[in-house]
Design a protein around this motif. Sequence first.
Motif, PDB file in Angstrom:
ATOM      1  N   PHE A 138      24.209   5.305  -9.089  1.00 10.28           N
ATOM      2  CA  PHE A 138      24.694   4.281  -8.178  1.00 10.28           C
ATOM      3  C   PHE A 138      25.329   2.941  -9.060  1.00 10.28           C
ATOM      4  O   PHE A 138      25.622   2.347  -9.238  1.00 10.28           O
ATOM      5  CB  PHE A 138      22.885   3.959  -7.246  1.00 10.28           C
ATOM      6  N   TYR A 175      17.227   6.169  -5.507  1.00 10.08           N
ATOM      7  CA  TYR A 175      17.545   7.204  -5.725  1.00 10.08           C
ATOM      8  C   TYR A 175      17.895   8.494  -6.260  1.00 10.08           C
ATOM      9  O   TYR A 175      17.119   9.771  -6.660  1.00 10.08           O
ATOM     10  CB  TYR A 175      17.555   8.079  -4.007  1.00 10.08           C
ATOM     11  N   ARG A 184      25.656  -3.785  -0.918  1.00  6.10           N
ATOM     12  CA  ARG A 184      25.388  -2.725  -0.388  1.00  6.10           C
ATOM     13  C   ARG A 184      25.245  -0.733  -1.520  1.00  6.10           C
ATOM     14  O   ARG A 184      25.927  -1.450  -2.165  1.00  6.10           O
ATOM     15  CB  ARG A 184      26.240  -2.128   0.485  1.00  6.10           C
ATOM     16  N   GLU A 241      27.764   7.998  -1.547  1.00  2.00           N
ATOM     17  CA  GLU A 241      27.846   8.075  -0.523  1.00  2.00           C
ATOM     18  C   GLU A 241      27.093   6.347  -0.220  1.00  2.00           C
ATOM     19  O   GLU A 241      26.275   6.378  -1.370  1.00  2.00           O
ATOM     20  CB  GLU A 241      26.930   9.258  -0.082  1.00  2.00           C
ATOM     21  N   ASP A 242      27.386   5.882   0.729  1.00  3.92           N
ATOM     22  CA  ASP A 242      26.423   4.242   1.004  1.00  3.92           C
ATOM     23  C   ASP A 242      24.697   5.050   1.945  1.00  3.92           C
ATOM     24  O   ASP A 242      25.124   6.335   2.680  1.00  3.92           O
ATOM     25  CB  ASP A 242      27.519   3.955   2.351  1.00  3.92           C
ATOM     26  N   THR A 243      24.082   4.542   1.356  1.00  2.00           N
ATOM     27  CA  THR A 243      22.394   5.139   1.238  1.00  2.00           C
ATOM     28  C   THR A 243      21.941   4.305   1.983  1.00  2.00           C
ATOM     29  O   THR A 243      20.898   4.304   2.935  1.00  2.00           O
ATOM     30  CB  THR A 243      22.045   4.517   0.192  1.00  2.00           C
ATOM     31  N   ASP A 252      15.106  -5.451   0.556  1.00  2.00           N
ATOM     32  CA  ASP A 252      16.465  -4.993   1.331  1.00  2.00           C
ATOM     33  C   ASP A 252      16.428  -6.055   2.540  1.00  2.00           C
ATOM     34  O   ASP A 252      15.794  -6.550   2.339  1.00  2.00           O
ATOM     35  CB  ASP A 252      16.580  -3.548   1.945  1.00  2.00           C
ATOM     36  N   GLN A 308      21.306   0.894   2.214  1.00  2.00           N
ATOM     37  CA  GLN A 308      21.234  -0.662   1.907  1.00  2.00           C
ATOM     38  C   GLN A 308      21.421  -1.325   1.514  1.00  2.00           C
ATOM     39  O   GLN A 308      22.529  -1.171   1.123  1.00  2.00           O
ATOM     40  CB  GLN A 308      19.670   0.545   0.646  1.00  2.00           C
ATOM     41  N   PHE A 368      25.285   2.393  -2.713  1.00  2.00           N
ATOM     42  CA  PHE A 368      25.924   3.848  -2.869  1.00  2.00           C
ATOM     43  C   PHE A 368      25.381   4.633  -3.862  1.00  2.00           C
ATOM     44  O   PHE A 368      25.969   3.978  -5.020  1.00  2.00           O
ATOM     45  CB  PHE A 368      27.748   3.619  -2.932  1.00  2.00           C
ATOM     46  N   GLU A 369      25.559   5.548  -3.273  1.00  2.00           N
ATOM     47  CA  GLU A 369      25.386   6.635  -4.025  1.00  2.00           C
ATOM     48  C   GLU A 369      25.884   8.619  -4.379  1.00  2.00           C
ATOM     49  O   GLU A 369      26.203   8.482  -3.453  1.00  2.00           O
ATOM     50  CB  GLU A 369      23.593   6.829  -5.001  1.00  2.00           C
TER      51      GLU A 369
END
Length: 281
Positions: free
Chosen positions: A170, A166, A177, A183-185, A157, A187, A179-180
């Motif tokens: 994703f 995670y 960027r 939602e923004d992780t 990263d 990273q 997102f999972e």
Amino acid sequence: MLRGFYTAAAGMLSQQRRQEMLTNNLANANTPGFKADQGSLRAFPEMLITSMNTQTLPVKKQYQLRGMNTVGPINTGVYMQEALPKFKQGDIQETGNQTDLALINGNLPVNPDTNRPGAIFFQVLDANGETRYTRNGNFTVDGEGYLTTTDGYYVTDTFGDPLMIYGADFTVTADGRFFEDGEDTGQQIQIAYAEDPGQLVKEGNGLFRLDGANQELPSALDNPEITYQVKQKFIERSNVNIEQTMSEMMMAYRTFEANQKVVQAYDKSMEKAVNEIGRIS
């Protein structure tokens, strides 16, 4: 005559090495992110040939003066100085794999020293934890949830740490960027920028390193003049031009063959010099 042997042999060696380079390019035509090498042939330093003679002066005692006449320059052969990768963008291919990422060049500043644009790369950590760079975005997720290359090297990263996934669902935005579940992780994949890509050294497995100990490329995120796009479910294909490579391989073979015939002609001439000219009848 011996000089001709060395000149022709140098031509054979240079074309053999060029053929090996082209063969490697062709073998990696389907390797994602592979950058084809291009060789540069250089001539050995030229030598100036002169002849030594004597000249008799038209005087009573006939003085003789030694002199040197310039015959001209002579080339002493060629060699393949280096093989440098071409960092031209390869074609983008859709794979449908969620972990595949393609790095698409946008605006890359032109280096005033080389008059060529820079290059951008994914940043990874090799087996020794050292920083390396790649254009091969054919990534996967290991058993611990880290995003890695197919050889197990961690993708980093923006902090230089291994990037962890995670969950299975994703998405990756155009600026890298993660997102999972929407939602923004927090990273973002690191994109490194090489102002002069010629300083990078190939290490195999699609990896490059910066020429010099303990040196790292700066981040492209810190340069407002650089634009790029990360495309999920796509990979960048090799930039090898198969038709051109095969034509260059045939040309290298023909040139090797021509130099080989020159060596054979010199060999026959020397055979005659040894076996016939020196024979006493």
